[in-house]
Design an enzyme around this catalytic site. Structure first.
Site, PDB file in Angstrom:
ATOM      1  CD  GLU A  98      59.380  65.064  24.739  1.00 17.14           C
ATOM      2  OE1 GLU A  98      59.889  65.557  23.740  1.00 17.14           O
ATOM      3  OE2 GLU A  98      59.760  63.990  25.231  1.00 17.14           O
ATOM      4  CG  ASP A 119      60.203  64.490  21.059  1.00 17.96           C
ATOM      5  OD1 ASP A 119      60.226  63.314  21.420  1.00 17.96           O
ATOM      6  OD2 ASP A 119      59.154  65.144  20.906  1.00 17.96           O
ATOM      7  CG  ASP A 136      62.550  68.617  18.243  1.00 17.28           C
ATOM      8  OD1 ASP A 136      62.770  68.689  19.467  1.00 17.28           O
ATOM      9  OD2 ASP A 136      61.395  68.551  17.777  1.00 17.28           O
ATOM     10  CD  GLU A 170      59.657  73.554  21.568  1.00 15.56           C
ATOM     11  OE1 GLU A 170      58.970  73.987  22.505  1.00 15.56           O
ATOM     12  OE2 GLU A 170      60.046  74.249  20.627  1.00 15.56           O
ATOM     13  CE1 TYR A 200      59.501  64.181  17.751  1.00 17.41           C
ATOM     14  CE2 TYR A 200      61.160  65.268  16.417  1.00 17.41           C
ATOM     15  CZ  TYR A 200      60.215  65.314  17.411  1.00 17.41           C
ATOM     16  OH  TYR A 200      59.964  66.486  18.074  1.00 17.41           O
ATOM     17  NE  ARG A 259      55.875  68.801  16.499  1.00 12.45           N
ATOM     18  CZ  ARG A 259      55.307  68.103  17.463  1.00 12.45           C
ATOM     19  NH1 ARG A 259      56.017  67.183  18.082  1.00 12.45           N
ATOM     20  NH2 ARG A 259      54.055  68.304  17.818  1.00 12.45           N
ATOM     21  CG  HIS A 319      66.137  64.780  12.919  1.00  9.82           C
ATOM     22  ND1 HIS A 319      65.298  65.856  13.080  1.00  9.82           N
ATOM     23  CD2 HIS A 319      66.857  64.702  14.054  1.00  9.82           C
ATOM     24  CE1 HIS A 319      65.504  66.402  14.262  1.00  9.82           C
ATOM     25  NE2 HIS A 319      66.454  65.717  14.869  1.00  9.82           N
TER      26      HIS A 319
END
Length: 722
Positions: free
Chosen positions: A7, A81, A83, A85, A296, A298, A339
């Site tokens: 992204e 990513d 997650d 999103e 990462y 987040r 994560h």
């Protein structure tokens, strides 16, 4: 050729560095499609909510390029990513390419390093539709609240207001804290301090057999009575206590704690922290080329990869010794355990090495992350706590001291526990009270939130998730609901009006427990425990009923302040109103009369109008500031303000040898010959004393594609700036 789609362009560049020519890496530049900006974008059919996604105008070119590359590719990997999103972005990319999202290989990694990318390519999975549906549910919930409730706020209070599922709950916390502060009434209380043997400071703990609490001594007379009695009595050392206190090493950072620590220690706003962390994750220059230097950023997990733990223990043993290394594992509440916590990806890229490659702000944040991770795998610190009791017939004073027995992780992190050693005394020996004082205090109101403490509260209440904290606070500022006063978060007057209306008519929207339960339902959708359409339906029906009821029953809270003048068009009273772009003056007869004036704060100059004698005021127009008569509209006199002499360059005009001067137009700054219109030399960039090797004309220094270059004004030939 194999195609990898991420992204972020920075992420794409870093990954491309690790792979050979058989891979093409391209960025979608975020969500390639989304709900439309200018319409509701949700089609409701019975119990189903159908999102009407559109490819945005700014993504049309990248969409075309993606489709062209996809047709040529042997294999297409989604590498967004890991997650919700990122999962949703991958889902939209697949749909845009006309592919089945559950069939495209999906690769995930927590760090952008060569080994992580290669490992991910060997172990692809498919897009997790449960996570996608959780993200779709969040997006549609936020659209429903924002699109239906925000216009109601605008119509009843003022234009430009908005409401949101997370932002309104967060704003209520800020407003409630301000209400507590405003309602607070300070209460007086006293404490009594003594000094024994000229060196030991102690506090009165008991009096006449009663343990003293904070508010027990309420007046000066009561305090003086105690002081007068105590200072006449003999004292002995009645008890000496020594205890060990263990201070545990801190866990590594997750999103919320990183934002809090960066705010407290570095003064970084959450939004800035995340921007810098994003860059460190996506890739920066290192001794081994461009690579991601943190995992990462987040995440709400405290997991640490086993290899990273082993490497950290080795570094700690080498730097500090065997006794400082301690294998630690940490667990967070309700974390996405796949994560990891935020940690450095390469421990040999120390802050000392990083100093040569990172800018000052990047280095500060990287050092914070690096040291916190190492500290998380270091031994606990140990203190000896000392307490001495000084007793008289009616009172008991206590003195406390401490010393560090073993520094542990404080060997790396600065200790906040300052040593305070007490002198060697023996139980039963006589003590002399050499000084005694009564000190007046007043209770204080609860402090305003800082950005760090607000994030901590949002996290503890379960409002929002790691990715939402920084955008929520930024949005509250953008909407003028809050302002920062020396780091303290303070609500604006309109925030009180908005929250009062929401509390009365939409209590669930500002209820932190309701918002937290909604987050839990989104988690359950991601875990395939709930149906996302059912969750939307359960929220939508009662919410829309309240919206319809509010349109009819909520009275307008708009305040119009008279300005003491009449409308020049219809004679009605002019009033001050608030709109989307701030305050303005309008006719009270609106909508029949639509007369408006721009509201400007008049700044008077020392000059007076030569036509009517009124003071001149400073105004701003398309070409900058100017002076205008304060008697407008009766007097329309204007004149330039502080007209400056044009800047003259030392370089002669290449056309006629005259002077080159700096000029300004509607299109901005440019440079031209002073002999205009006889000489028509003109340049967008400032000429310098350097001649083009091709044509001999003057060159200008400018920035081209992020690099400084010399460019010929005439033939546009470029040379690298030395």
């Amino acid at each position: 050729m194999n195609l990898i789609i991420v992204e972020s362009p920075a992420k794409a560049r870093t990954i491309k560095n690790f792979l050979g020519k058989e891979y093409e890496v391209i960025a979608s530049k975020g969500h390639i499609r989304d709900l439309p900006k200018n319409s509701f974008g949700i089609k409701i059919e019975g119990d189903n909510f159908i999102p009407l996604y559109r490819v945005s105008k700014e993504h049309l070119d990248i969409t075309k390029k993606l489709k062209e590359l996809a047709q040529k590719a042997k294999k297409i990997y989604i590498a967004t990513d890991e997650d919700r999103e990122g999962e949703a972005i991958g889902f939209h990319i697949a749909h845009t390419l006309g592919k089945n999202p559950t069939e495209l290989p999906r690769i995930v990694f927590h760090e952008i390093t060569k080994s992580a990318i290669e490992r991910a390519l060997k172990n692809p999975r498919t897009i997790d539709m449960n996570r996608v549906n959780a993200q779709q549910a969040r997006r549609l919930l936020d659209r429903i609240v924002g699109y239906k409730l925000s216009p109601l706020l605008a119509s009843k209070i003022q234009r430009g207001l908005s409401a949101g599922r997370v932002q309104s709950a967060a704003l209520k916390l800020v407003v409630d804290r301000e209400r507590e502060i405003q309602a607070f009434k300070p209460q007086e209380y006293w404490t009594i301090e003594g000094v024994f043997n000229n060196e030991v400071e102690a506090s009165l703990s008991e009096f006449e057999g009663k343990k003293l609490q904070k508010m027990d001594i309420k007046s000066k007379s009561q305090a003086e009575e105690i002081v007068n009695k105590v200072k006449e009595e003999p004292f002995i050392v009645s008890k000496i206590e020594k205890k060990r206190r263990i201070v545990k090493s801190p866990p590594p950072f997750m999103t919320s704690t990183l934002q809090q620590s960066a705010s407290t220690k570095l003064g970084f706003p959450p939004k800035k922290t995340m921007m810098i962390a994003q860059k460190l994750y996506e890739g920066v220059q290192t001794p081994n080329g461009v690579s991601g230097v943190i995992t990462y950023m987040r995440t709400d997990s405290l997991n640490i990869a086993k290899e990273a733990q082993e490497e950290a223990l080795k570094v700690i043993k080498d730097r500090f010794g065997e006794k400082y290394a301690s294998l630690k594992t940490y667990k967070a509440k309700k974390a996405q355990e796949a994560h990891e916590a935020i940690r450095p990806t390469m421990l040999d890229f120390t802050p000392e090495v990083a100093k040569e490659y990172l800018n000052q702000e990047e280095l500060k944040l990287y050092r914070l992350i690096y040291n916190r991770f190492l500290a998380s795998q270091m031994a606990d610190a140990e203190f000896e706590i000392q307490t001495i009791h000084f007793k008289s017939p009616s009172s008991l004073f206590k003195a406390s001291g401490r010393k560090m027995v073993f520094d542990g992780f404080y060997k790396l992190l600065e200790s906040e526990d300052k040593e305070k050693l007490l002198p060697p005394l023996k139980e039963g020996e006589k003590a002399i009270l050499t000084k005694i004082t009564a000190n007046q205090h007043f209770t204080e109101p609860p402090p305003r939130f800082t950005e760090a403490s607000l994030i901590k509260t949002l996290e503890s209440l379960g409002i929002g998730r790691p990715s939402t904290y920084a955008p929520t606070i930024a949005l509250l500022q953008t909407r003028n609901y809050i302002e920062l006063d020396k780091r303290n978060v303070k609500p604006t007057p309109v925030a009180f009006t908005v929250i009062e209306m929401l509390e009365k008519h939409f209590p669930d929207i500002v209820d932190s427990s309701f918002t937290a339960r909604m987050e839990e339902q989104l988690d359950e959708i991601a875990e395939a425990k709930k149906d996302w359409q059912k969750v939307l339906k359960e929220f939508y029906d009662p919410f829309i009923e309240l919206i319809e009821k509010g349109r009819k029953e909520i009275k307008s809270l708009k305040v119009a302040v008279p300005v003491g003048r009449s409308c020049p068009e219809c004679g009605s009273e002019l009033v001050k109103r608030k709109g989307k772009f701030g305050e303005f003056i309008a006719c009270s007869g609106f909508p029949k009369c639509k007369y408006t004036e721009q509201l400007e704060k008049e700044v008077f100059s020392e000059e007076v109008c030569e036509k009517c004698g009124s003071p001149m005021v400073i105004k701003r127009g398309p070409k900058g500031e100017f002076l205008a008569c304060s008697g407008y509209p009766n007097c329309k006199n204007t004149k330039p303000l502080n007209k400056k002499e044009p800047k003259i360059l030392e370089v002669p005009c290449p056309e006629c040898g005259g002077e080159i001067v700096e000029r300004f137009s509607k299109r901005g700054r440019f440079f031209g010959c002073k002999n205009y219109p006889k000489c028509t030399f003109i340049s967008k960039f400032e000429p310098i004393e350097r001649r083009c090797k091709e044509c001999g004309y003057l060159m200008a220094k400018r920035t081209f594609r992020g690099k400084e270059v010399f460019e010929c004004i005439k033939c546009k030939k470029r040379e690298e700036a030395q």
